[in-house]
Design a protein around this motif. Sequence first.
Motif, short mmCIF file in Angstrom:
data_model
loop_
_atom_site.label_atom_id
_atom_site.label_comp_id
_atom_site.label_asym_id
_atom_site.label_seq_id
_atom_site.Cartn_x
_atom_site.Cartn_y
_atom_site.Cartn_z
N PHE A 1 21.18 -28.21 53.58
CA PHE A 1 20.33 -28.89 52.60
C PHE A 1 20.39 -28.15 51.27
O PHE A 1 20.34 -26.93 51.24
N ARG A 2 20.44 -28.91 50.19
CA ARG A 2 20.50 -28.31 48.85
C ARG A 2 19.21 -27.60 48.49
O ARG A 2 19.22 -26.58 47.80
N ASN A 3 18.07 -28.18 48.94
CA ASN A 3 16.78 -27.59 48.61
C ASN A 3 15.73 -28.09 49.60
O ASN A 3 16.00 -28.97 50.43
N MET A 4 14.52 -27.56 49.49
CA MET A 4 13.45 -27.95 50.41
C MET A 4 13.01 -29.39 50.19
O MET A 4 12.58 -30.05 51.13
N GLY A 5 13.11 -29.88 48.98
CA GLY A 5 12.76 -31.28 48.74
C GLY A 5 13.63 -32.22 49.55
O GLY A 5 13.14 -33.18 50.14
N GLU A 6 14.92 -31.94 49.60
CA GLU A 6 15.85 -32.76 50.38
C GLU A 6 15.52 -32.67 51.87
O GLU A 6 15.52 -33.68 52.58
N LEU A 7 15.19 -31.48 52.35
CA LEU A 7 14.82 -31.30 53.75
C LEU A 7 13.52 -32.03 54.06
O LEU A 7 13.41 -32.73 55.07
N ARG A 8 12.55 -31.93 53.19
CA ARG A 8 11.27 -32.62 53.41
C ARG A 8 11.46 -34.14 53.44
O ARG A 8 10.84 -34.83 54.25
N ARG A 9 12.31 -34.66 52.57
CA ARG A 9 12.59 -36.11 52.60
C ARG A 9 13.23 -36.51 53.94
O ARG A 9 12.93 -37.56 54.49
N ALA A 10 14.12 -35.66 54.46
CA ALA A 10 14.74 -35.94 55.76
C ALA A 10 13.68 -35.94 56.87
O ALA A 10 13.74 -36.76 57.79
N VAL A 11 12.71 -35.03 56.78
CA VAL A 11 11.63 -35.00 57.77
C VAL A 11 10.75 -36.24 57.63
O VAL A 11 10.34 -36.83 58.64
N GLU A 12 10.49 -36.68 56.41
CA GLU A 12 9.72 -37.92 56.21
C GLU A 12 10.43 -39.12 56.81
O GLU A 12 9.80 -39.98 57.44
N LEU A 13 11.75 -39.18 56.63
CA LEU A 13 12.53 -40.28 57.22
C LEU A 13 12.48 -40.22 58.74
O LEU A 13 12.33 -41.25 59.40
N ARG A 14 12.62 -39.04 59.31
CA ARG A 14 12.53 -38.87 60.77
C ARG A 14 11.15 -39.29 61.24
O ARG A 14 11.01 -39.96 62.27
N THR A 15 10.12 -38.94 60.50
CA THR A 15 8.76 -39.32 60.87
C THR A 15 8.60 -40.84 60.84
O THR A 15 8.02 -41.42 61.76
N ALA A 16 9.15 -41.48 59.82
CA ALA A 16 9.06 -42.95 59.72
C ALA A 16 9.76 -43.61 60.90
O ALA A 16 9.23 -44.57 61.49
N ASP A 17 10.93 -43.11 61.27
CA ASP A 17 11.66 -43.66 62.43
C ASP A 17 10.87 -43.44 63.72
O ASP A 17 10.75 -44.35 64.55
N TYR A 18 10.34 -42.23 63.90
CA TYR A 18 9.57 -41.91 65.09
C TYR A 18 8.34 -42.81 65.18
O TYR A 18 8.03 -43.37 66.23
N MET A 19 7.65 -42.95 64.05
CA MET A 19 6.44 -43.77 64.02
C MET A 19 6.76 -45.24 64.32
O MET A 19 6.03 -45.89 65.07
N ALA A 20 7.84 -45.76 63.75
CA ALA A 20 8.22 -47.15 64.01
C ALA A 20 8.50 -47.37 65.49
O ALA A 20 8.05 -48.37 66.07
N ASP A 21 9.21 -46.46 66.12
CA ASP A 21 9.49 -46.56 67.55
C ASP A 21 8.20 -46.47 68.36
O ASP A 21 7.99 -47.22 69.31
N TRP A 22 7.35 -45.53 67.99
CA TRP A 22 6.08 -45.31 68.69
C TRP A 22 5.23 -46.57 68.61
O TRP A 22 4.68 -47.03 69.61
N LEU A 23 5.12 -47.13 67.41
CA LEU A 23 4.29 -48.33 67.22
C LEU A 23 4.86 -49.52 67.97
O LEU A 23 4.12 -50.26 68.63
N SER A 24 6.16 -49.74 67.87
CA SER A 24 6.76 -50.92 68.50
C SER A 24 6.61 -50.88 70.02
O SER A 24 6.50 -51.93 70.65
N ALA A 25 6.54 -49.70 70.59
CA ALA A 25 6.35 -49.58 72.04
C ALA A 25 4.95 -49.97 72.47
O ALA A 25 4.70 -50.19 73.66
N ARG A 26 4.03 -50.07 71.53
CA ARG A 26 2.64 -50.36 71.86
C ARG A 26 2.14 -51.72 71.35
O ARG A 26 0.96 -52.00 71.39
N LEU A 27 3.05 -52.53 70.88
CA LEU A 27 2.65 -53.84 70.34
C LEU A 27 2.50 -54.88 71.44
O LEU A 27 3.26 -54.89 72.40
N ASP A 28 1.54 -55.74 71.26
CA ASP A 28 1.30 -56.86 72.17
C ASP A 28 1.78 -58.12 71.46
O ASP A 28 1.17 -58.53 70.47
N PRO A 29 2.88 -58.74 71.93
CA PRO A 29 3.41 -59.92 71.25
C PRO A 29 2.41 -61.06 71.11
O PRO A 29 2.49 -61.84 70.17
#
Length: 191
Positions: free
Chosen positions: A47-75
């Motif tokens: 990573f070039r800097n901590m900002g780039e690493l933090r953005r990557a962690v935010e993206l990982r969090t968004a993906d994790y959260m999307a998967d977590w939420l979709s597993a708990r949805l009632d159609p």
Amino acid sequence: MPKQKITREMVVGAAFQLAREGGMERVLVKDIAARLGCSVQPIYSCFRNMGELRRAVELRTADYMADWLSARLDPSSLFQSTGRAYVQFAQEEPELFKLFALRRREGVSSLEELRQKEASPKVAQAIAAQLGLSMEQARRLHLDMLIYTVGLGTIFSVTMPGIPAQEVFARQERAYQAFLKQAKEESGHEE
């Protein structure tokens, strides 16, 4: 034994776990290196800097959260179950929820822009179809509930020892019924 090559994915994984355990303030190069059993040099190579690493962690969090939420949805109750899942996520993953809720959102100058950035257009379509609302009423209902639910989730994620989940869910349902009634009245329908 040859040294393990530290990859970008490994660094993001370690940083994500640190954020999950203690928030973004725990995402420090020395702590990531300790978790990976390496020096800090491979992290700086990925990573070039901590900002780039933090953005990557935010993206990982968004993906994790999307998967977590979709597993708990009632159609059969997609809209309500999504709101409830957000609050459950705040309870079970408070640090990740705070990272989601409190992250900087660039290019947002209105609440409608926030709704557009945070949600798929299909959500309003589904709400309109399920509840018999116009697209405009569905978008307003969705925005009202988005604001209310993220607010509840934020409160839920920072209180200790914690507000009982049933109290939060009851408040969320009460807000949903009030916002739905308002949307129907605005569209000329009565319950």
